[in-house]
Design a protein around this motif. Structure first.
Motif, PDB file in Angstrom:
ATOM      1  N   MET A  70      24.055 -18.966  25.677  1.00 17.21           N
ATOM      2  CA  MET A  70      22.825 -18.253  25.345  1.00 17.21           C
ATOM      3  C   MET A  70      21.885 -18.189  26.545  1.00 17.21           C
ATOM      4  O   MET A  70      21.248 -17.150  26.804  1.00 17.21           O
ATOM      5  CB  MET A  70      22.119 -18.919  24.166  1.00 17.21           C
ATOM      6  N   LEU A  71      21.786 -19.269  27.294  1.00 11.77           N
ATOM      7  CA  LEU A  71      20.903 -19.286  28.459  1.00 11.77           C
ATOM      8  C   LEU A  71      21.374 -18.294  29.523  1.00 11.77           C
ATOM      9  O   LEU A  71      20.547 -17.678  30.206  1.00 11.77           O
ATOM     10  CB  LEU A  71      20.820 -20.693  29.042  1.00 11.77           C
ATOM     11  N   GLU A  72      22.673 -18.122  29.661  1.00  9.37           N
ATOM     12  CA  GLU A  72      23.184 -17.124  30.606  1.00  9.37           C
ATOM     13  C   GLU A  72      22.709 -15.731  30.212  1.00  9.37           C
ATOM     14  O   GLU A  72      22.274 -14.938  31.065  1.00  9.37           O
ATOM     15  CB  GLU A  72      24.710 -17.182  30.644  1.00  9.37           C
ATOM     16  N   THR A  73      22.804 -15.428  28.925  1.00  8.32           N
ATOM     17  CA  THR A  73      22.317 -14.137  28.435  1.00  8.32           C
ATOM     18  C   THR A  73      20.815 -14.013  28.639  1.00  8.32           C
ATOM     19  O   THR A  73      20.322 -12.958  29.048  1.00  8.32           O
ATOM     20  CB  THR A  73      22.664 -13.974  26.946  1.00  8.32           C
ATOM     21  N   ALA A  74      20.079 -15.085  28.356  1.00 16.39           N
ATOM     22  CA  ALA A  74      18.626 -15.061  28.511  1.00 16.39           C
ATOM     23  C   ALA A  74      18.231 -14.801  29.957  1.00 16.39           C
ATOM     24  O   ALA A  74      17.313 -14.007  30.224  1.00 16.39           O
ATOM     25  CB  ALA A  74      18.033 -16.380  28.028  1.00 16.39           C
ATOM     26  N   ARG A  75      18.898 -15.448  30.894  1.00 19.56           N
ATOM     27  CA  ARG A  75      18.554 -15.266  32.308  1.00 19.56           C
ATOM     28  C   ARG A  75      18.757 -13.817  32.738  1.00 19.56           C
ATOM     29  O   ARG A  75      17.941 -13.251  33.472  1.00 19.56           O
ATOM     30  CB  ARG A  75      19.383 -16.212  33.174  1.00 19.56           C
ATOM     31  N   VAL A  76      19.852 -13.224  32.287  1.00 12.66           N
ATOM     32  CA  VAL A  76      20.117 -11.823  32.629  1.00 12.66           C
ATOM     33  C   VAL A  76      19.042 -10.914  32.030  1.00 12.66           C
ATOM     34  O   VAL A  76      18.498 -10.032  32.698  1.00 12.66           O
ATOM     35  CB  VAL A  76      21.520 -11.408  32.147  1.00 12.66           C
TER      36      VAL A  76
END
Length: 207
Positions: A70-76
């Motif tokens: 989820m954090l990977e998606t959030a960063r993008v």
């Protein structure tokens, strides 16, 4: 949680748009002080932090989540919104995260939790952790599924059965738990049912 969200994260916001009610009203009411610090616990895809950054352009924003996917998606998403310089994200367990180690801050002017406590097994520990990280004069704001008390019983049964498929359990004693926490953290509590009990908005304000 990475196993749950590895694929769901790509369609999470689209599929949750119409039933995670009350999120935007919570964000609109945060009203952090100019230059204030706002933390979202269980920030997921970053959708709420982006909305918060746009609503409160002078706030410093932070998000913590237990899912690296989820954090990977959030960063993008945050980078695409041009907000990478205003939002700091970190991997952490809502029940035990150390904000000083993660963000260099022990407390925050506003902390909010949106539809996350219903997914955290030890939600009482997460709630207590959040309450202790609210700065004096600050607020903890929560929105989550209510008990559907103003809606037909068949609706409640169908919704709860469907939510259980996604590891979601509405917390019947959430408002009472917030009230109890307020009594031991030098705070006042507030709770209101939304949409005939579909959702519950609750929280506390530190004195």
């Amino acid at each position: 949680m990475d196993g749950v969200y590895r694929y769901q994260r790509h369609i999470y916001d689209l599929t949750r748009k119409y039933y995670l009610l009350g999120r935007d009203d919570l964000i609109a009411g945060l009203a952090p002080p100019p230059g204030g610090h706002v933390l979202e616990i269980g920030c997921g895809t970053g959708r709420n932090l982006i909305a918060c950054a746009r609503a409160w352009p002078l706030a410093h924003l932070y998000g913590v989540d237990i899912s690296q996917a989820m954090l990977e998606t959030a960063r993008v998403s945050i980078a695409k919104a041009g907000l990478a310089d205003r939002v700091t994200l970190a991997l952490g367990d809502a029940c035990a995260f150390d904000p000083k180690a993660l963000f260099g801050r022990a407390t925050f002017d506003r902390i909010f939790i949106s539809y996350a406590l219903s997914m955290i097994p030890d939600w009482q520990a997460a709630l207590a952790r959040a309450a202790t990280r609210v700065a004096p004069g600050g607020r903890l704001e929560i929105v989550d599924f209510g008990q559907q008390q103003g809606l037909p019983p068949l609706w409640r049964k169908a919704l709860f059965n469907w939510l259980a498929r996604f590891h979601v359990t509405p917390r019947a004693d959430l408002a009472a738990a917030v009230e109890a926490l307020a009594r031991v953290t030098d705070a006042t509590s507030h709770s209101i049912a939304l949409y005939r009990g579909y959702a519950l908005k609750t929280g506390l304000t530190r004195l």
